[in-house]
Design an enzyme around this catalytic site. Structure first.
Site, PDB file in Angstrom:
ATOM      1  N   PRO A 205       0.820  -1.219   0.000  1.00 46.50           N
ATOM      2  CA  PRO A 205       0.000   0.000   0.000  1.00 46.50           C
ATOM      3  C   PRO A 205       0.848   1.260   0.000  1.00 46.50           C
ATOM      4  O   PRO A 205       1.791   1.389   0.788  1.00 46.50           O
ATOM      5  CB  PRO A 205      -0.819  -0.138   1.277  1.00 46.50           C
ATOM      6  CG  PRO A 205      -0.955  -1.619   1.455  1.00 46.50           C
ATOM      7  CD  PRO A 205       0.354  -2.192   0.987  1.00 46.50           C
ATOM      8  N   CYS A 206       0.496   2.195  -0.894  1.00 51.65           N
ATOM      9  CA  CYS A 206       1.339   3.377  -1.092  1.00 51.65           C
ATOM     10  C   CYS A 206       0.898   4.572  -0.260  1.00 51.65           C
ATOM     11  O   CYS A 206       1.587   5.584  -0.209  1.00 51.65           O
ATOM     12  CB  CYS A 206       1.347   3.776  -2.562  1.00 51.65           C
ATOM     13  SG  CYS A 206      -0.262   4.328  -3.181  1.00 51.65           S
ATOM     14  N   GLN A 207      -0.270   4.493   0.403  1.00 53.73           N
ATOM     15  CA  GLN A 207      -0.781   5.662   1.135  1.00 53.73           C
ATOM     16  C   GLN A 207       0.196   6.217   2.164  1.00 53.73           C
ATOM     17  O   GLN A 207       0.260   7.433   2.346  1.00 53.73           O
ATOM     18  CB  GLN A 207      -2.120   5.321   1.805  1.00 53.73           C
ATOM     19  CG  GLN A 207      -3.269   5.118   0.840  1.00 53.73           C
ATOM     20  CD  GLN A 207      -3.373   3.679   0.364  1.00 53.73           C
ATOM     21  OE1 GLN A 207      -2.433   2.887   0.526  1.00 53.73           O
ATOM     22  NE2 GLN A 207      -4.500   3.315  -0.220  1.00 53.73           N
TER      23      GLN A 207
ATOM     24  N   PHE B 202       3.176   6.755   1.872  1.00 53.71           N
ATOM     25  CA  PHE B 202       4.261   7.490   1.231  1.00 53.71           C
ATOM     26  C   PHE B 202       3.797   8.420   0.117  1.00 53.71           C
ATOM     27  O   PHE B 202       4.584   9.204  -0.388  1.00 53.71           O
ATOM     28  CB  PHE B 202       5.277   6.502   0.638  1.00 53.71           C
ATOM     29  CG  PHE B 202       5.759   5.494   1.630  1.00 53.71           C
ATOM     30  CD1 PHE B 202       6.790   5.800   2.502  1.00 53.71           C
ATOM     31  CD2 PHE B 202       5.165   4.248   1.716  1.00 53.71           C
ATOM     32  CE1 PHE B 202       7.233   4.874   3.431  1.00 53.71           C
ATOM     33  CE2 PHE B 202       5.602   3.313   2.647  1.00 53.71           C
ATOM     34  CZ  PHE B 202       6.636   3.637   3.507  1.00 53.71           C
TER      35      PHE B 202
END
Length: 401
Positions: A80-82, A84
């Site tokens: 999950p990129c949230q 960063f």
């Protein structure tokens, strides 16, 4: 046959890319129910890239990996990129969606020959420098897990000490990292993604990331020096927009150059060739999937959309799918409308026969979280090539002895 395992599969962008690169995916793990339904629906429809895919719905930390084949060549995934992303809260390791350690634990359990991690450009921010170093060390020595009540800072110190020690560190990977713009690889979208690639230390592989195949300069040359772009796309002279003032000097320099060998960036106009305007009655045109008009597009400060004669801005996965206008096209006359799901899928280079499960906002979330298929394929193809070369060297060594 090269086997792969996909973690945090989402709608399948990375899984499709690895399949196109020559891997056979034994399973895709994803906990979001809507993304799982997208994968299952395409499997049930017999889409050739996923028809044999085993879809595992659940948290990657709770999967029985002993049930999978023991000879997996590649583990790939986009945690999950949230934690960063530019649009997130930038909490990194303090965000409970930070799943890099979970990825490392899977490496330790599955022990693939190689891995691919993709994530957002925000991971490379200067404020995350130490944590990015921690991620790379964590992946390079996945058997050295975090102890109970150990902070990531303490774990980083222990990993750094292990890196320089002479003792047995268990499973080891050589890790490299690079930042790519998907437009440089043929995607009609300016989407920057970080790739972290590792090869198991027993693999005789000297990995190099793929070279770019497309460029902005080549596009500007075709548009404003030779005019080939407008001819190629059958744009009438009266419909050609004004030359961008901010590019004037760059374009003038291009008139003196004859060394541009790369292909032009692909634009929104080119990506949407063959698609009719979506119908206002909410129905899809015959034979075209997921091509319904979403009303309500407006221009206002910070919400300006994507001009059709450039690659699109990076699609985003906001609460309504359109936090900054990135999911909206701007026509030459200045009018705007939202991209349909099918158009967005083309910007992400998903095949036209690939469907998405859920309402517009939900499918746009899946697409906004995806990696462009063509970019995933480019990186995965290099990984496949180096795995096969390493296998060839190993066979040659055996024959020599």
């Amino acid at each position: 046959m090269l086997r792969s395992l996909e973690l945090f599969a989402g709608a399948g962008g990375l899984a499709l890319g690895t399949e196109l690169a020559g891997f056979h995916s034994v399973a895709a793990v994803e906990k979001d129910k809507w993304a799982c339904e997208t994968l299952r629906q395409n499997k049930e429809r017999g889409h050739p890239l996923v028809r044999n895919l085993r879809v595992i719905s659940g948290d990657v930390r709770n999967i029985d990996y002993d049930s999978l084949p023991s000879d997996i060549d590649l583990v790939s995934g986009g945690p999950p990129c949230q934690p960063f992303s530019i649009g997130g809260k930038h909490q990194a390791h303090r965000d409970d969606r930070d799943m890099f350690s979970a990825f490392a634990d899977v490496l330790s359990a599955v022990r693939p020959k190689a891995f691919i991690i993709e994530n957002v450009k925000g991971l490379t921010r200067s404020s995350f420098t130490n944590y990015l170093h921690y991620i790379e060390l964590r992946m390079s020595m996945p058997d050295i897990g975090m102890r109970e009540d150990e902070t990531w800072h303490d774990h980083l110190k222990r990993l750094a000490a292990e890196e320089t020690s002479t003792g047995d560190k268990g499973l080891r990977y050589g890790v490299v990292r690079s930042l790519f713009n998907a437009a440089d690889f043929g995607a009609p979208q300016k989407r920057e993604r970080v790739f972290i690639v590792g090869f198991r230390e027993d693999q005789d592989a000297k990995f190099e990331f793929p070279d770019e195949t497309h460029s902005l300069d080549a596009l500007l040359r075709d548009q404003w020096v030779t005019g080939e772009y407008w001819d190629r796309n059958q744009v009438a002279k009266k419909d050609i927009p004004a030359q961008p003032i901010r590019m004037k000097r760059r374009i003038e320099r291009l008139r003196e150059r004859n060394d541009i060998s790369l292909s032009p960036w692909r634009t929104v106009r080119e990506a949407l060739q063959g698609l009719p305007e979506p119908r206002r009655d909410g129905r899809c045109p015959p034979g075209i999937l997921d091509h319904r008009l979403q009303l309500g597009a407006k221009v206002y400060p910070g919400h300006t959309g994507s001009p059709i004669d450039l690659p699109a801005k990076a699609l985003k996965a906001g609460d309504h799918g359109v936090p900054g206008g990135e999911n909206m096209m701007v026509r030459p006359d200045g009018s705007v409308r939202y991209f349909t799901v099918r158009e967005s899928a083309r910007l992400q280079t998903f095949p036209d026969g690939y469907v998405f499960h859920g309402a517009w906002s939900e499918t746009m979330r899946q697409l906004g979280n995806a990696v462009p298929v063509v970019l995933a394929q480019s990186v995965a193809s290099e990984v496949a090539k180096h795995l096969l070369l390493a296998k060839g060297r190993e066979i040659a060594k055996r024959k020599a002895h």
